[in-house]
Design a protein around this motif. Structure first.
Motif, mmCIF file in Angstrom:
data_model
loop_
_atom_site.group_PDB
_atom_site.id
_atom_site.type_symbol
_atom_site.label_atom_id
_atom_site.label_comp_id
_atom_site.label_asym_id
_atom_site.label_seq_id
_atom_site.Cartn_x
_atom_site.Cartn_y
_atom_site.Cartn_z
ATOM 1 N N UNK A 136 -15.504 -73.460 2.640
ATOM 2 C CA UNK A 136 -15.188 -72.548 3.734
ATOM 3 C C UNK A 136 -14.334 -71.375 3.269
ATOM 4 N N UNK A 137 -14.680 -70.863 2.088
ATOM 5 C CA UNK A 137 -14.133 -69.618 1.562
ATOM 6 C C UNK A 137 -12.614 -69.584 1.478
ATOM 7 N N UNK A 190 -20.478 -76.861 18.084
ATOM 8 C CA UNK A 190 -21.867 -77.037 17.669
ATOM 9 C C UNK A 190 -22.323 -76.112 16.550
ATOM 10 N N UNK A 191 -21.404 -75.379 15.947
ATOM 11 C CA UNK A 191 -21.818 -74.483 14.867
ATOM 12 C C UNK A 191 -20.695 -74.275 13.865
ATOM 13 N N UNK A 192 -21.100 -73.967 12.654
ATOM 14 C CA UNK A 192 -20.138 -73.633 11.604
ATOM 15 C C UNK A 192 -19.485 -72.302 11.964
ATOM 16 N N UNK A 193 -18.206 -72.216 11.748
ATOM 17 C CA UNK A 193 -17.485 -70.985 12.046
ATOM 18 C C UNK A 193 -16.537 -70.755 10.877
ATOM 19 N N UNK A 194 -15.295 -70.452 11.090
ATOM 20 C CA UNK A 194 -14.339 -70.356 9.991
ATOM 21 C C UNK A 194 -14.156 -71.735 9.361
ATOM 22 N N UNK A 195 -14.165 -72.753 10.213
ATOM 23 C CA UNK A 195 -14.126 -74.148 9.773
ATOM 24 C C UNK A 195 -15.410 -74.839 10.175
ATOM 25 N N UNK A 212 -11.880 -84.500 -1.038
ATOM 26 C CA UNK A 212 -12.829 -84.039 -0.016
ATOM 27 C C UNK A 212 -12.292 -82.815 0.722
ATOM 28 N N UNK A 213 -11.016 -82.812 1.023
ATOM 29 C CA UNK A 213 -10.412 -81.650 1.681
ATOM 30 C C UNK A 213 -10.452 -80.437 0.757
ATOM 31 N N UNK A 214 -10.278 -80.661 -0.533
ATOM 32 C CA UNK A 214 -10.360 -79.567 -1.505
ATOM 33 C C UNK A 214 -11.776 -78.994 -1.557
ATOM 34 N N UNK A 215 -12.781 -79.848 -1.485
ATOM 35 C CA UNK A 215 -14.178 -79.385 -1.457
ATOM 36 C C UNK A 215 -14.433 -78.547 -0.208
#
Length: 164
Positions: free
Chosen positions: A132-133, A88-93, A124-127
């Motif tokens: 995600x740093x 439910x939240x943004x993390x490393x991914x 899209x994967x590149x974006x």
């Protein structure tokens, strides 16, 4: 001598005029650029939508979730994915809730099974990698069945009830 100077002036004038043409300053140029990138990516329409990897047929979740498979997917997710993903939240991914609204189940499976190829070749994967740093998703060595189980888990009510 005089004729060559005239030719140079005319040529330069023509070059300046032509360089100022083209484009209306609006969004059309961006759309044209994006369309050009899609064709230059070398990906088929299927790969653009569903990713690059071993899953080459469209996966449909159907009307009902296979809860036994979803439970297996939860176990795999908890073991292999929670170091970088929360539901439910943004993390490393990215957060997993809602991912099946943004991407097809086939895309998600190909990302799980072929993260290196996706990041290398799919726009899209590149974006996402940039967003995600530059933390690339590691290949966990999962089977197609295990990747499908994770997709079933993400689509299940188990996702909504888990506070991860």
């Amino acid at each position: 001598m005089k004729l060559s100077r005239i030719m140079i002036v005319v040529s330069l004038s023509l070059a300046f005029m032509l360089s100022g043409c083209g484009g209306n300053g609006g969004g059309d140029n961006q759309q044209q650029t994006e369309a050009k990138q899609e064709t230059e990516s070398g990906l088929s329409a299927f790969e653009q939508e569903h990713g690059i990897g071993p899953v080459t047929e469209t996966i449909s979740l159907g009307d009902e979730i296979d809860m036994e498979m979803a439970q297996k997917g939860k176990e795999i997710f908890d073991l292999k994915c929670t170091a970088c993903h929360k539901l439910n939240e943004r993390y490393i991914g990215p957060a997993m809730n809602g991912v099946l609204e943004r991407r097809s189940p086939t895309y998600v499976m190909n990302m799980i099974l072929n993260p290196d190829g996706m990041v290398k070749n799919h726009p899209e994967a590149q974006k996402m990698l940039q967003e995600y740093n530059m933390s690339p998703m590691p290949n966990q060595g999962l089977t197609q069945e295990e990747a499908r189980a994770i997709v079933e888990f993400i689509a299940s009510d188990l996702t909504l009830n888990n506070g991860s």
